[in-house]
Design a protein around this motif. Sequence first.
Motif, PDB file in Angstrom:
ATOM      1  N   ASP A  79       0.858  -1.183   0.000  1.00  0.00           N
ATOM      2  CA  ASP A  79       0.000   0.000   0.000  1.00  0.00           C
ATOM      3  C   ASP A  79       0.896   1.235   0.000  1.00  0.00           C
ATOM      4  O   ASP A  79       1.749   1.378   0.890  1.00  0.00           O
ATOM      5  N   PRO A  80       0.750   2.128  -0.983  1.00  0.00           N
ATOM      6  CA  PRO A  80       1.652   3.288  -1.049  1.00  0.00           C
ATOM      7  C   PRO A  80       1.525   4.236   0.138  1.00  0.00           C
ATOM      8  O   PRO A  80       2.415   5.050   0.364  1.00  0.00           O
ATOM      9  N   VAL A  81       0.444   4.149   0.905  1.00  0.00           N
ATOM     10  CA  VAL A  81       0.276   5.049   2.051  1.00  0.00           C
ATOM     11  C   VAL A  81       0.925   4.484   3.304  1.00  0.00           C
ATOM     12  O   VAL A  81       1.740   5.138   3.961  1.00  0.00           O
ATOM     13  N   SER A  82       0.589   3.225   3.657  1.00  0.00           N
ATOM     14  CA  SER A  82       1.086   2.646   4.909  1.00  0.00           C
ATOM     15  C   SER A  82       2.351   1.808   4.732  1.00  0.00           C
ATOM     16  O   SER A  82       3.063   1.551   5.695  1.00  0.00           O
ATOM     17  N   GLY A  83       2.614   1.340   3.502  1.00  0.00           N
ATOM     18  CA  GLY A  83       3.748   0.468   3.265  1.00  0.00           C
ATOM     19  C   GLY A  83       3.450  -0.994   3.555  1.00  0.00           C
ATOM     20  O   GLY A  83       4.265  -1.863   3.243  1.00  0.00           O
ATOM     21  N   LYS A  84       2.306  -1.279   4.145  1.00  0.00           N
ATOM     22  CA  LYS A  84       1.916  -2.666   4.413  1.00  0.00           C
ATOM     23  C   LYS A  84       1.313  -3.283   3.165  1.00  0.00           C
ATOM     24  O   LYS A  84       0.985  -2.588   2.194  1.00  0.00           O
ATOM     25  N   ALA A 142     -14.122   2.585   3.993  1.00  0.00           N
ATOM     26  CA  ALA A 142     -13.254   3.312   4.905  1.00  0.00           C
ATOM     27  C   ALA A 142     -11.991   3.737   4.196  1.00  0.00           C
ATOM     28  O   ALA A 142     -11.457   3.011   3.367  1.00  0.00           O
ATOM     29  N   PRO A 143     -11.478   4.934   4.478  1.00  0.00           N
ATOM     30  CA  PRO A 143     -10.242   5.371   3.837  1.00  0.00           C
ATOM     31  C   PRO A 143      -9.071   4.552   4.333  1.00  0.00           C
ATOM     32  O   PRO A 143      -9.114   3.972   5.411  1.00  0.00           O
ATOM     33  N   PRO A 144      -7.985   4.499   3.561  1.00  0.00           N
ATOM     34  CA  PRO A 144      -6.806   3.751   3.990  1.00  0.00           C
ATOM     35  C   PRO A 144      -6.191   4.383   5.222  1.00  0.00           C
ATOM     36  O   PRO A 144      -6.388   5.567   5.490  1.00  0.00           O
ATOM     37  N   PRO A 145      -5.404   3.616   6.002  1.00  0.00           N
ATOM     38  CA  PRO A 145      -4.820   4.130   7.240  1.00  0.00           C
ATOM     39  C   PRO A 145      -3.885   5.298   6.972  1.00  0.00           C
ATOM     40  O   PRO A 145      -3.207   5.355   5.960  1.00  0.00           O
ATOM     41  N   ARG A 146      -3.828   6.206   7.926  1.00  0.00           N
ATOM     42  CA  ARG A 146      -2.900   7.334   7.853  1.00  0.00           C
ATOM     43  C   ARG A 146      -1.926   7.215   9.024  1.00  0.00           C
ATOM     44  O   ARG A 146      -2.184   6.520  10.003  1.00  0.00           O
TER      45      ARG A 146
END
Length: 369
Positions: free
Chosen positions: A19-24, A84-88
């Motif tokens: 995931d480009p936001v969390s890296g997971k 739900a939006p991706p984690p921040r």
Amino acid sequence: MSQPTLETLVRDALNRIPDPVSGKGLIDSGRISGLVIRPDGRIGFVLETDRGPTDEPLRAKAESAAASVSGVTGVTAVLTAHGAPPPRAVPPPQKPAPPPLDARKEATRPARTIIAVASAKGGVGKSTVAVNLAVAAARSGLRVGLLDADIFGPSLPTMMGATGRKPELTADRRMIPLGLHGVSGMSIGYLISPDNPIVWRGPMVMSALVQLINDTDWGDLDVLFIDTPPGTGEVQLTLAQRLPMDGVVIVSTPQEVALVDVRRGVAMFRKTAVPVLGIIENMAWFEQADGSRAYIFGEGGAQRTATELETPFLGAIPILPELREGGDAGLPAAAGDGVSARAFSLLAEAVLSTAATAAGKPPPVIEFL
């Protein structure tokens, strides 16, 4: 050592994509929801996003990764911002969302067969069809439930003759659906005053829908029919993502203004990997005193559209006063012995048989009266 299941292999493939936001991985980050795996190897899932079309390359990459898994015969991946939006890194303070329905848990599959009754256009008689299909199926001896998923405009209490009644609770505080005309029914209309309008935003509507499904003691059902609200909005998407539905029946009137939306509805359910069982044409004609038919809304439009969309045409229902009278009086016509009762017996048989075929399982044993 047992071999990993197809679901495990697909999840592993998706989780290898960061995931480009969390890296997971996409699974660990909560970006993938509504994973559905059909018996024939077709799968569908939703990539949740708050970045809109920017995440289209990620969706394509996830779809490709899933398609590369041995045993997968087809993939439908939908990009949506409705979930739900991706984690921040620093989550904004907010009230925790209700737990999502998980199609893998037995508790979230309230029936052996789950069928939605939908219409992309309001005012076509979808609720009338849903109620009478459920009653007709129950008359065959099946254990039938009916969920009224129209939070803003619940019609089940009126059409089933239960206005003012409220469900009782089990010892563990779960709601017991009202048993009427052989059908176990649940509706938000049983929980609120009919005089109070529901003025809720999307999250509250989705929370109510989750509670109607998860907090109801449905018992051991053969079939659960879901009367969905008109349109192709958040409720339909949530049901398609979260419940293992065996198919959807589309209800329409014959005129083009309704059929335009039918095409959109069929496309939406196909994109979310829910089999479209067929189209029912309601208010197809009015039989006049001399025996001739007046095609008030046009002739054969739904049947032509079904052919165009390569979707089964399940049947046509004329304008019958007994259908309207029964709905207003809380005595569904399918519970009687008139023309409507026989028509809905045949329609219910067609719907259930088509759903069984689509799901690759034997149809319910039906002996219609």
